[in-house]
Design a protein around this motif. Sequence first.
Motif, PDB file in Angstrom:
ATOM      1  N   ALA A  92       0.831  -1.209   0.000  1.00 25.46           N
ATOM      2  CA  ALA A  92       0.000   0.000   0.000  1.00 25.46           C
ATOM      3  C   ALA A  92       0.864   1.257   0.000  1.00 25.46           C
ATOM      4  CB  ALA A  92      -0.936   0.005   1.203  1.00 25.46           C
ATOM      5  N   GLY A  93       1.981   1.208   0.706  1.00 23.68           N
ATOM      6  CA  GLY A  93       2.891   2.358   0.709  1.00 23.68           C
ATOM      7  C   GLY A  93       3.426   2.677  -0.670  1.00 23.68           C
ATOM      8  N   ASN A 189      -1.582   7.280   5.233  1.00 27.84           N
ATOM      9  CA  ASN A 189      -0.468   8.042   5.791  1.00 27.84           C
ATOM     10  C   ASN A 189       0.804   7.752   4.992  1.00 27.84           C
ATOM     11  OD1 ASN A 189       1.543   9.234   7.300  1.00 27.84           O
ATOM     12  ND2 ASN A 189       0.870   8.394   9.255  1.00 27.84           N
ATOM     13  N   PRO A 190       1.375   8.769   4.338  1.00 28.10           N
ATOM     14  CA  PRO A 190       2.581   8.520   3.535  1.00 28.10           C
ATOM     15  C   PRO A 190       3.839   8.362   4.371  1.00 28.10           C
ATOM     16  CG  PRO A 190       2.051  10.850   3.499  1.00 28.10           C
ATOM     17  CD  PRO A 190       0.943  10.172   4.269  1.00 28.10           C
ATOM     18  N   GLU A 197      -2.591  -5.991   2.279  1.00 27.47           N
ATOM     19  CA  GLU A 197      -3.154  -7.235   2.784  1.00 27.47           C
ATOM     20  C   GLU A 197      -3.401  -7.215   4.293  1.00 27.47           C
ATOM     21  OE1 GLU A 197      -0.781  -7.738  -0.924  1.00 27.47           O
ATOM     22  OE2 GLU A 197      -0.337  -6.863   1.031  1.00 27.47           O
ATOM     23  N   TYR A 198      -2.548  -6.502   5.028  1.00 26.09           N
ATOM     24  CA  TYR A 198      -2.677  -6.504   6.479  1.00 26.09           C
ATOM     25  C   TYR A 198      -3.304  -5.214   7.026  1.00 26.09           C
ATOM     26  CZ  TYR A 198       0.294 -10.656   6.488  1.00 26.09           C
ATOM     27  OH  TYR A 198       0.791 -11.918   6.279  1.00 26.09           O
ATOM     28  N   ASP A 199      -3.010  -4.082   6.404  1.00 25.23           N
ATOM     29  CA  ASP A 199      -3.440  -2.796   6.943  1.00 25.23           C
ATOM     30  C   ASP A 199      -4.683  -2.207   6.269  1.00 25.23           C
ATOM     31  OD1 ASP A 199      -1.183  -2.690   8.702  1.00 25.23           O
ATOM     32  OD2 ASP A 199       0.059  -2.029   7.020  1.00 25.23           O
ATOM     33  N   ILE A 200      -4.915  -2.575   5.010  1.00 30.05           N
ATOM     34  CA  ILE A 200      -5.974  -1.898   4.238  1.00 30.05           C
ATOM     35  C   ILE A 200      -7.210  -2.766   4.049  1.00 30.05           C
ATOM     36  CG2 ILE A 200      -6.543  -0.724   2.094  1.00 30.05           C
ATOM     37  CD1 ILE A 200      -4.469   0.730   3.879  1.00 30.05           C
ATOM     38  N   PHE A 201      -7.057  -3.926   3.427  1.00 33.06           N
ATOM     39  CA  PHE A 201      -8.231  -4.723   3.066  1.00 33.06           C
ATOM     40  C   PHE A 201      -9.088  -5.147   4.267  1.00 33.06           C
ATOM     41  CE2 PHE A 201      -5.776  -6.024  -0.956  1.00 33.06           C
ATOM     42  CZ  PHE A 201      -6.316  -4.970  -1.665  1.00 33.06           C
ATOM     43  N   PRO A 202      -8.506  -5.610   5.368  1.00 35.80           N
ATOM     44  CA  PRO A 202      -9.362  -5.985   6.495  1.00 35.80           C
ATOM     45  C   PRO A 202     -10.233  -4.832   6.995  1.00 35.80           C
ATOM     46  CG  PRO A 202      -7.171  -6.895   6.794  1.00 35.80           C
ATOM     47  CD  PRO A 202      -7.083  -5.942   5.635  1.00 35.80           C
TER      48      PRO A 202
END
Length: 239
Positions: A92-93, A189-190, A197-202
């Motif tokens: 995502a970053g 947050n940039p 997979e761990y921070d966004i989709f859930p």
Amino acid sequence: MNPSELDVVILCGGLGTRFRQVDPQTPKVMASVEGRPFLDWIIELFYTQGCRRFIFCTGYKSDVIEAYLRTSKYGIETEVVISKETEPLGTAGAVKHAEKSIHSEPFLLVNGDSYCKIDLAAFIQFHIRNNACVSMALVSADTRKDTGSVALDTRTLEVAAFQEKGTTEGTYSNAGIYIFSKKIISRWNPAQPLSLEYDIFPKLVGQGLYGFVVDGPVIDIGTPERYYGAAAYFKNQNT
């Protein structure tokens, strides 16, 4: 919206630590599969469906990828943009880092180390019809535990649960192809590494995350065994 209007963002920055057992010098996406870089198969999949603007999120051994793109057969008719990270930012970053280069709304996001045939025009229409914030291509789950496990509401086609790796409880697996609304990445947050997979989709479950089921299979080169399996798959495609 036609595929020609869609920016294609391809994640190419992974370290590929497991793949180094096959070739320690080559970035994973540039691994030779049936005489072509694996990345070439992915570009062709979307180029033949009309896509003409590609953004490559690079990092590890970016120079090798950039050199290939300068000489590839797609360079004349396509716009190629390199978004290079100087340190690992996560999946995502890397997308957040490329945000200013992404012009289309929505845009296509693709893993650079996996391949799955998809009808892109149908995928776009699915995304628009459901007014989704993110649409995720899905395949029927198998026994593997190193892909995202997804439960789908079969009535609404919204993702009901997403768990990355380590479980086979979901009916479907993440195929690594997505359509994203740009408004989603504007919230990220940039200043910190982020994982899709761990921070966004859930966190997007119940917030406009939809699943588009395709036949598959998903071909990836994440391990030596699957790399050799990919070579056999594409050899059969050429015969």
